[in-house]
Write a protein that holds these residues in place. Structure first.
Motif, short mmCIF file in Angstrom:
data_model
loop_
_atom_site.label_atom_id
_atom_site.label_comp_id
_atom_site.label_asym_id
_atom_site.label_seq_id
_atom_site.Cartn_x
_atom_site.Cartn_y
_atom_site.Cartn_z
N PHE A 6 1.02 -1.36 -0.10
CA PHE A 6 0.07 0.11 -0.01
C PHE A 6 0.84 1.18 0.01
O PHE A 6 1.67 1.26 0.63
N GLY A 7 0.68 2.02 -0.99
CA GLY A 7 1.32 3.38 -1.05
C GLY A 7 0.38 4.46 -1.52
O GLY A 7 -0.67 4.37 -1.93
N LEU A 8 1.16 5.58 -1.47
CA LEU A 8 0.42 7.00 -2.10
C LEU A 8 0.87 7.10 -3.41
O LEU A 8 2.10 7.24 -3.81
N ALA A 25 -0.45 12.03 4.34
CA ALA A 25 -0.39 10.92 4.10
C ALA A 25 0.85 10.17 5.09
O ALA A 25 0.38 9.10 5.66
N TYR A 30 1.27 6.44 6.03
CA TYR A 30 1.75 5.90 4.81
C TYR A 30 3.00 6.07 4.93
O TYR A 30 3.85 6.97 5.45
N ARG A 31 4.01 5.13 4.19
CA ARG A 31 5.25 5.15 4.33
C ARG A 31 6.00 4.92 2.68
O ARG A 31 6.97 4.64 2.62
N SER A 221 -4.36 7.71 -4.81
CA SER A 221 -4.02 9.22 -4.58
C SER A 221 -5.15 9.83 -4.17
O SER A 221 -6.40 9.53 -4.39
N LEU A 228 -7.57 10.08 2.24
CA LEU A 228 -6.37 9.32 2.17
C LEU A 228 -6.52 8.35 3.65
O LEU A 228 -6.17 7.33 3.80
N LEU A 232 -6.79 3.89 3.54
CA LEU A 232 -5.92 3.08 4.43
C LEU A 232 -6.50 2.05 5.03
O LEU A 232 -5.92 1.01 5.44
#
Length: 273
Positions: A6-8, A25, A30-31, A221, A228, A232
């Motif tokens: 999982f990402g942005l 994020a 978020y990382r 995005s 956001l 998640l």
């Protein structure tokens, strides 16, 4: 999976919009952040990360080499420029953005240059984006399948890419799904809405959970902190077999992105199912 599930995503976001999105994020946990040279936002993302205070070691950064930089003497310098903008010594993943057949640089040349960038420590992993089966095979011939961390491709409940994803799985290459919500088109889908209601979830969460349950990484995005945060939550949503079977019926070859001169001949066009 060698890449975060999982990402942005940051496509179409620049300036203050992307700075705010990235900072929101990161504050939410978020990382992983996905960008590209052509997005024109690498410097904004570098600024957002610097201002967030999150240590570089906790982050997974992906960028993509643009077609103008595929030549052997351009690829590595362009990546160094991306690193300067992102304010980092390395990225975690660098992708060839589009196969761009016929742009004057052969696949062996740019895949070899990309592998060299990894050897130099400019990127921890390398991969491809928007490659069909045949071009993925060609990339494997140049660098070996173990070197290709992912193929980032457009996938959504309306575009499920079963032949390509099956091939990638067979090769041990991770799949990253972009445009998982099909520019928001899937958000109005009655089948997905019913599944969402059953799980007391949002349709976006259902679409993202579907992709992750198939083993794909996702990079949605948003510029809205509430979206956001909501996206998640898809990480904790488990769909049952009935849900997954219903979503499988939504396939309609609904491709949203296929730029002329950059895109390959897509697999469904080569061998209709």
């Amino acid at each position: 999976m060698s890449i975060p599930s999982f990402g942005l995503g940051t496509f179409r976001l620049t300036g203050q919009a992307v700075i705010d999105s990235v900072k929101s994020a990161l504050a939410l946990g978020y990382r992983a952040i996905d960008t590209a040279q052509i997005y024109g936002n690498e410097a904004d993302i570098g600024q957002a990360i610097a201002e967030s205070g999150v240590p570089r070691s906790e982050l997974f950064l992906t960028t993509k080499i643009w077609v103008d930089h595929y030549a052997a003497d351009k690829l590595i310098p362009s990546l160094r420029e991306s690193l300067a903008k992102l304010r980092t010594d390395y990225v975690d993943l660098t992708l060839i953005h589009w196969p761009a057949p016929g742009n004057g640089v052969g696949l062996p040349e740019f895949m070899t240059a990309l592998a060299e960038a990894k050897k130099l420590g400019l990127t921890r992993q390398i991969g491809i984006s928007n490659f069909n089966i045949e071009l993925t095979r060609q990339a494997i011939e140049v660098v070996g399948k173990d070197q290709i961390a992912t193929n980032q491709i457009e996938l959504s409940p309306y575009l499920q890419g079963s032949r390509l994803t099956a091939f990638l799985k067979e090769q041990g290459i991770s799949v990253t799904s972009y445009m998982t919500l099909a520019y928001g088109k899937v958000l109005k889908d009655p089948v997905l809405a019913a599944i969402a209601a059953k799980h007391k979830a949002t349709v976006a969460q259902v679409a993202l959970a579907w992709a992750m349950q198939l083993g794909y990484a996702v990079i949605p995005s948003s510029t809205k902190p509430e979206n956001l945060a909501s996206n998640l939550l898809a990480i904790g949503l488990r769909l049952d077999d009935e849900d997954m079977t219903l979503i499988a019926t939504l396939e309609r070859n609904g491709r949203e992105v296929s730029p002329e001169g950059l895109a390959p001949v897509w697999d469904h066009e080569e061998q209709p199912q």
